[in-house]
Every structure is written in structure tokens, then in C-alpha cells.
Design an enzyme around this catalytic site. Structure first.
Site, PDB file in Angstrom:
ATOM      1  N   ASP A   1     -81.651 -65.725  51.228  1.00 41.96           N
ATOM      2  CA  ASP A   1     -80.418 -66.515  51.372  1.00 41.96           C
ATOM      3  C   ASP A   1     -79.534 -66.027  52.519  1.00 41.96           C
ATOM      4  OD1 ASP A   1     -81.398 -67.771  49.204  1.00 41.96           O
ATOM      5  OD2 ASP A   1     -79.711 -67.317  47.877  1.00 41.96           O
TER       6      ASP A   1
ATOM      7  N   ASP B   1     -86.904 -74.819  45.052  1.00 44.98           N
ATOM      8  CA  ASP B   1     -86.684 -73.375  45.030  1.00 44.98           C
ATOM      9  C   ASP B   1     -87.832 -72.642  44.339  1.00 44.98           C
ATOM     10  OD1 ASP B   1     -85.127 -71.131  45.583  1.00 44.98           O
ATOM     11  OD2 ASP B   1     -83.299 -72.029  44.817  1.00 44.98           O
TER      12      ASP B   1
HETATM   13  C1  GLA Z   1     -81.726 -69.628  45.666  1.00 47.21           C
HETATM   14  C2  GLA Z   1     -81.822 -70.410  46.982  1.00 47.21           C
HETATM   15  C3  GLA Z   1     -80.429 -70.803  47.448  1.00 47.21           C
HETATM   16  C4  GLA Z   1     -79.745 -71.643  46.374  1.00 47.21           C
HETATM   17  C5  GLA Z   1     -79.705 -70.859  45.064  1.00 47.21           C
HETATM   18  C6  GLA Z   1     -79.188 -71.723  43.919  1.00 47.21           C
HETATM   19  O1  GLA Z   1     -81.103 -68.402  45.844  1.00 47.21           O
HETATM   20  O2  GLA Z   1     -82.475 -69.656  47.959  1.00 47.21           O
HETATM   21  O3  GLA Z   1     -80.500 -71.525  48.659  1.00 47.21           O
HETATM   22  O4  GLA Z   1     -80.438 -72.835  46.225  1.00 47.21           O
HETATM   23  O5  GLA Z   1     -81.008 -70.388  44.701  1.00 47.21           O
HETATM   24  O6  GLA Z   1     -79.102 -71.008  42.729  1.00 47.21           O
END
Ligand code: GLA
Length: 448
Positions: free
Chosen positions: A212, A147
Site C-alpha cells: 500500500d 484484493d
Molecule cells: C489492502 C489494499 C488497499 C485497500 C485495503 C482495504 O490493503 O492493498 O489498497 O484496498 O486493503 O482494506
């Protein structure tokens, strides 16, 4: 000897030698984030692996599980090691891994390329080798999702995005070489910032193309739009990652979703045929038969996991349905007409992006994988049956936000001049090629 010299030169020039060129199919499995965010423990995660096994998902290839964030204590120990959370994983991490191995599911890792993970837990920047060793000691062996939160200052990284994410790629290689094991699949989660399709394929097997995903149609539509401008970077070795699945998240999920069944079908079809990872993100203890019917669509999974064809489907008309001749890019109305090839036949995906039912017709020869002058058997990969023979054209009727996934296989030469609707076929494929369509004596068929 020659090989050793080449490898030495590659290493000296900073070219990533191991991950590059290692063929990796999209990863299929489960990721805890869309269902639970940080609100889970080892038992709940194991229950997902159990459900995956009992519902036949593991047998279909969904065989790894990512604890996505929040699985350790909030601080490293004094030697810099990640600390196990014995409250949420009472038997320790190695035991937990064994608990999912019993169901035929491997464990994959999540971390972030910064000081902390997005959930505020210790992240691997500066601890890449150390954390990989810890994950390995827990029995984790499949994928690292990496990430992008809590990025260190430039005067610490002294790197651009490529260099910052290459640190983990290199550490994965070092680990694989040290133990002579398969490298972890490396999946970059940089949310599509700074066009990762330009640089992530050099160091990883997958890169997120989007912020996301959310369990709403607006989010699914906007990700399909993003795929329409980055699909070219996907090949047999590396994949644009459209994010974890939201299939099943109607009335559940984090946040609570409202996807209709048609929207879930479209979502799964687009992800599978784009060769995205297929990571389930719903609480499988509550999975309905409809959810399972979508997740277990073997015809689409086979194309996602095609051992010979790595390219993603490409849009053959961009823009919204009512103006498909112009590139009217619009995140709410992504490209409706997509096609490509597979080991099983030519593949078409038609999406009704509009809010009302539509008849959607298209010309087969707009797709390079279909030969002009031939007719085609059409198989509907949602109805799981043969639905007719296409001569030049095909039309589907689709409800709002629904999809057709069609597999076309050659059925011989087309009958002379005859179209499915009884009208006469032009002697050359439409539309633009007709402008140069000529007889052997050089006279054009169409003038003006
Ligand atoms: C980010 C990523 C998600 C997930 C969250 C976890 O937002 O894009 O896919 O992994 O972190 O906190």
C-alpha cells in the site's frame, strides 16, 4: 464459423478469451481508501463525486468511484448474498449509485480473493458470479479492484496465484457475455507479491506493483523504484498499477500525510507517465488550489490516456544520481532519468531523488524516441510553456524531490557541430555509439 471454432478451442484450452486483447486505458476516478480507510458512509462518498464534478475533475476524465472495502454488512445473508448497510447507505445501494451518477460518476467494485476483504467484510472468493450480479444490480459497471486478503488453504483453491485470480477474470467474462455488456475492467491488487507483471497481464487490465502507498516520500520513492523494474509489462491493454494517489495528503489522509508540493508533483508525474490508474485518494472537500492544479494537469493526463501509445516511460539511467552508470538499485533513490514516446512528442521525466537542489543534465539521444542530428522544442508540462530548444543536451535545475516533465517536438536539423553550450558536437550520438563512429571511407573518428 471459423471464429466460432477458434473461440471454442480457446475456451477448451482454458485461454481467457474476452479480457485478453481488449484495449483499456488506465482508469481515472476516485477511491475512498487513502482518504478515509473504512471511516466513510454513502453521503461522504457522494460528496467526493460532487466535488469531482464541481472542480472540473469529471470533465477531465476522473469519472468512476470505488467504495474501497467496508461498504456492506459484516455477514452474507442465508442465501450467500452481500447485505446492504442501511445505516451508512440509508437509501440502499442502488439509490447511492444514482446519487453519484447525477455528477457524471460511475460506480466501481472492490472485493478480495479470499474469505474476507482486508477490512474483514465478506469477500468474493467462491461467490464471484453472485457478487458480480449484485454489483450489477446496484448499477456498478466499470471496474473490479480485487484484493488479496484471507486466502483460502491450498487444498481448497488447488491453484497458484494465476489460477486463483483467474476465477474472477472468468466470472467477469461470463457476466459480460450473459448480458452482452462491456466487461468490468479487472484490476488485480496482489501487492506485487510473486511478480504479477509476469502473469497478471494474461488475465487483467491492471496489477498492483506495490504494497500500500503511504503519503510519505519514502513510499513514493520506493514505488517509483518498483516501477523501474516492471515498466516493460505495461502496454496499451494492461497497466502496472502504482496504487491510488496521495496527492492532496499533506496534513490529511489515512494515515496523515506530509508530502511537499514538489513530492506531490513528482508522484503525479510518475503515475501519469507510467500509465498507472489515476485514482484520487484525498478528501476533495478540503482540496487546495495547489492540489487541484496537480490533479488537473491536462498535459500529463493526455499522455496517461494516450489513444495511440500504451508503453510506460522507461528509465534510461538506473541507480542513484551520483552513480548513474551502475545499476545500484536503491528504493530510496529510484531512477532519476526516464523517457518514452507519446502521440504529442517524446517525453522526458527527470526526478531529483536527492535532498538538495541539483542541476541535472542528460543527453537527448539516450532516448530512442528522439532522433540524433535533430534539434527539439522543449515544453515544460508543469510550467505549461515552451522553455527553449534542445540540441543534444538539456539540463534542468530541480529542488529536493521535484520533477521536470518535458515534451520534445522536432524543430528541424541541428546546426552543424554546435551544442547548446557552444562546444562542438561529435558526429555520432554519445556516449557508446561514438566508439563505432566512422567516416564514409571507414576511418574511425575516435581512436584508442
Ligand atoms: C489492502 C489494499 C488497499 C485497500 C485495503 C482495504 O490493503 O492493498 O489498497 O484496498 O486493503 O482494506
Amino acid at each position: 464459423m471459423k471464429e466460432a471454432i477458434v473461440l471454442t478451442l480457446l475456451a477448451a484450452s482454458g485461454v481467457h478469451s474476452r479480457n485478453n486483447g481488449v484495449g483499456k486505458l488506465p482508469v481515472m476516478g476516485y477511491d475512498t481508501y487513502n482518504a478515509f480507510a473504512c471511516d466513510y458512509d454513502g453521503a461522504l462518498a457522494t460528496a467526493q463525486a460532487k466535488a469531482m464534478s464541481e472542480t472540473g475533475l469529471v470533465a477531465l476524465g476522473y469519472n468512476t468511484l470505488i467504495l474501497d472495502d467496508c461498504y456492506t454488512l459484516r455477514e452474507r445473508n442465508s442465501s450467500g448474498f452481500l447485505q446492504e448497510d442501511r445505516t451508512r447507505f440509508p437509501g440502499g445501494m442502488r439509490n447511492w449509485t444514482q446519487s453519484i451518477h447525477r455528477y457524471g460518476v460511475s460506480a466501481s467494485a472492490y472485493s478480495s480473493n479470499g474469505h474476507k476483504t482486508c477490512g474483514g467484510y465478506p469477500a468474493a472468493y467462491g461467490h464471484e458470479d453472485q457478487d458480480l450480479e449484485v454489483w450489477r444490480s446496484w448499477g456498478w459497471d466499470r471496474m473490479v479492484k480485487y484484493d488479496n486478503c484471507y486466502i483460502p488453504y491450498d487444498n481448497i483453491t488447488m491453484e497458484n496465484e494465476f489460477g486463483r485470480f483467474k476465477r474472477m477474470a472468468d466470472a467477469i467474462d461470463r457476466l459480460a457475455e450473459k448480458y452482452d455488456e462491456e466487461p468490468f475492467v479487472y484490476s488485480v491488487c496482489q501487492w506485487g507479491w510473486e511478480n504479477p507483471y509476469n502473469w497478471a497481464p494474461r488475465i487483467s487490465q491492471g496489477w498492483r506493483i506495490d504494497p500500500d502507498v503511504k503519503p510519505y516520500w519514502s513510499s513514493i520513492a520506493s514505488i517509483i523504484y518498483l516501477q523501474s523494474i516492471s515498466y516493460q509489462a505495461t502496454n496499451f491493454y494492461q497497466h502496472g498499477d502504482m496504487d491510488m494517489l496521495e496527492v492532496g495528503n499533506n496534513g490529511q489522509g489515512m494515515p496523515t500525510g506530509n508530502l511537499t508540493l514538489a513530492e506531490q508533483r513528482t508522484h503525479f508525474t510518475a503515475w501519469a507517465l507510467s500509465k498507472s490508474h489515476l485514482l484520487i485518494g484525498t478528501d476533495l472537500r478540503n482540496a487546495t488550489n495547489e492540489t487541484l492544479a496537480i490533479l488537473t494537469n491536462k498535459e500529463l493526463i493526455d499522455i496517461n490516456q494516450d489513444p495511440h501509445e500504451g508503453a510506460a516511460l522507461a528509465p534510461f539511467r538506473v541507480g542513484s544520481q551520483d552513480n548513474f552508470n551502475h545499476a545500484t538499485y536503491n528504493e530510496s533513490y529510484p531512477a532519476p532519468y526516464w523517457a518514452g514516446n507519446s502521440s504529442y512528442g517524446a517525453v522526458f521525466m527527470i526526478i531529483n531523488t536527492m535532498n538538495e537542489t541539483q542541476e541535472m543534465g542528460f543527453n537527448l539521444t539516450e532516448n530512442w524516441a528522439v532522433r540524433a542530428g535533430r534539434k527539439y522544442n522543449v515544453r515544460d508540462m508543469w510550467k505549461h510553456q515552451h522553455v527553449g530548444v534542445a540540441i543534444r543536451n538539456w539540463t534542468v535545475s530541480l529542488g529536493p524531490h521535484d520533477v521536470a516533465a518535458l515534451l520534445l517536438t522536432d524543430a528541424g536539423p541541428e546546426p552543424a557541430q554546435e551544442l547548446a553550450d557552444g562546444s562542438l558536437a561529435p558526429p555520432c550520438a554519445l556516449p557508446l555509439l561514438a566508439l563505432q563512429c566512422a567516416s564514409s571511407n571507414g576511418s574511425y573518428v575516435y581512436s584508442g
